[in-house]
Design an enzyme around this catalytic site. Structure first.
Site, PDB file in Angstrom:
ATOM      1  N   THR A  73       0.871  -1.241  -0.170  1.00 12.28           N
ATOM      2  CA  THR A  73      -0.038   0.054  -0.002  1.00 12.28           C
ATOM      3  C   THR A  73       0.875   1.160  -0.014  1.00 12.28           C
ATOM      4  O   THR A  73       2.220   1.270   0.185  1.00 12.28           O
ATOM      5  CB  THR A  73      -1.071  -0.045   1.463  1.00 12.28           C
ATOM      6  OG1 THR A  73       0.035   0.270   2.465  1.00 12.28           O
ATOM      7  CG2 THR A  73      -1.530  -1.292   1.393  1.00 12.28           C
ATOM      8  N   ALA A  91       3.322  -1.267   4.598  1.00 13.50           N
ATOM      9  CA  ALA A  91       2.567  -0.088   4.977  1.00 13.50           C
ATOM     10  C   ALA A  91       3.389   0.793   5.214  1.00 13.50           C
ATOM     11  O   ALA A  91       4.360   0.910   5.954  1.00 13.50           O
ATOM     12  CB  ALA A  91       1.733  -0.461   6.209  1.00 13.50           C
ATOM     13  N   VAL A 130       7.356  -2.455   6.994  1.00  5.59           N
ATOM     14  CA  VAL A 130       7.543  -1.166   7.124  1.00  5.59           C
ATOM     15  C   VAL A 130       8.068  -0.314   5.812  1.00  5.59           C
ATOM     16  O   VAL A 130       9.256  -0.698   5.643  1.00  5.59           O
ATOM     17  CB  VAL A 130       8.249  -0.297   8.562  1.00  5.59           C
ATOM     18  CG1 VAL A 130       8.300   1.009   8.440  1.00  5.59           C
ATOM     19  CG2 VAL A 130       7.854  -0.939   9.564  1.00  5.59           C
ATOM     20  N   LYS A 131       7.154   0.257   5.298  1.00  5.13           N
ATOM     21  CA  LYS A 131       7.681   1.008   3.880  1.00  5.13           C
ATOM     22  C   LYS A 131       8.225   2.471   4.324  1.00  5.13           C
ATOM     23  O   LYS A 131       7.699   3.431   4.841  1.00  5.13           O
ATOM     24  CB  LYS A 131       6.452   1.183   2.945  1.00  5.13           C
ATOM     25  CG  LYS A 131       6.773   1.145   1.424  1.00  5.13           C
ATOM     26  CD  LYS A 131       5.503   1.137   0.772  1.00  5.13           C
ATOM     27  CE  LYS A 131       5.755   1.037  -0.911  1.00  5.13           C
ATOM     28  NZ  LYS A 131       4.656   1.381  -1.372  1.00  5.13           N
ATOM     29  N   VAL A 132       9.493   2.772   3.848  1.00  2.00           N
ATOM     30  CA  VAL A 132      10.275   3.911   4.427  1.00  2.00           C
ATOM     31  C   VAL A 132      10.797   4.369   2.992  1.00  2.00           C
ATOM     32  O   VAL A 132      11.334   3.985   2.158  1.00  2.00           O
ATOM     33  CB  VAL A 132      11.359   3.528   5.124  1.00  2.00           C
ATOM     34  CG1 VAL A 132      12.364   4.781   5.282  1.00  2.00           C
ATOM     35  CG2 VAL A 132      10.946   2.732   6.410  1.00  2.00           C
TER      36      VAL A 132
END
Ligand code: E4P
Length: 233
Positions: free
Chosen positions: A27, A56, A82-84
């Site tokens: 996402t 996310a 964890v999308k960074v």
């Protein structure tokens, strides 16, 4: 190459997950902002449906805050990655999160140099955006190939994730370039199904079978005797 779905829509994930081809989902803030309802509930439902890595994204630009948001997002489901976004702060946050055992998808990576830095920070996935690269009249396949070629000799464990796919051809190009994962929008996944010879082939098999009604009766009887309706194999 594993296939993820790139969406914020639970409805889309419900439909495609039923095909049995999804290994995960991604996402982003833009995709989630298009949907009604609570983003946390949507993310949790997507995790349940795909039963695999679901990215996310953090939205802060500050490393400490990125880490705090990442840790919080990880409480939603064991499947959360964890999308960074790529930046010096993003690299620092990635290092801290991965050292604590949280998987990170480093996103908005557009060059082999950025990919090398992301791998060194410990990113589990490195997302390169094909469509946005092509939009700039730069060959996204060449960029992907360079990223894969730059990472492989070092034996990094980071996986290259092709993102921003705009058409079914992008999926094949990403696979041929050696990407471990592609994250694909609903419309592109549907496009990947299509071939006129498949449609006409199914219609012809059906029409020929119907010319012999006794064959249908035979097959129905076979299914009944085998008791295989709904049985697990
Ligand atoms: C996925 O991780 C990305 O957020 C997404 O593929 C971006 O796609 P877009 O360029 O079509 O917005």
């Amino acid at each position: 190459m594993r296939l993820f779905i790139d969406t914020g829509s639970v409805k889309e994930v419900e439909e495609i997950a039923a095909w049995g081809v999804l290994s995960g989902a991604t996402t982003n803030p833009s995709l989630l902002a298009k949907e009604e309802g609570d983003p946390g509930e949507a993310i949790k439902r997507i995790c349940d449906l795909v039963q695999g890595p679901t990215s996310a994204e953090v939205v802060s630009r500050d490393a400490k805050q990125m880490v705090a948001e990442g840790r919080a997002l990880r409480t939603l489901s064991e499947h959360i990655v964890v999308k960074v976004p790529f930046s010096p702060a993003g690299l620092a946050a990635t290092r801290e999160l991965t050292q604590d055992g949280h998987p990170v998808n480093m996103t908005l990576v557009f060059s082999a140099n950025q990919a090398l830095l992301s791998a060194e920070a410990g990113a589990t996935y490195i997302s390169c955006f094909m469509g946005r690269v092509d939009d700039m009249s730069v060959d996204s396949v060449a960029v992907l190939e360079e990223i894969v070629d730059a990472l492989r000799p070092a034996g990094t464990t980071s996986q290259v994730l092709a993102a921003s796919l705009r058409n079914p051809m992008h999926a094949v190009q990403a696979a041929k370039a050696g990407c471990e994962v592609s994250t694909i929008p609903y419309k592109v996944l549907k496009g990947m199904l299509e071939h006129p010879l498949t449609t006409s082939g199914i219609e012809r098999f059906e029409a020929d079978w119907q010319k012999r009604p006794e064959f249908a009766t035979w097959l129905e009887g076979l299914v009944r005797e085998a008791g295989t309706v709904g049985a697990a194999s």
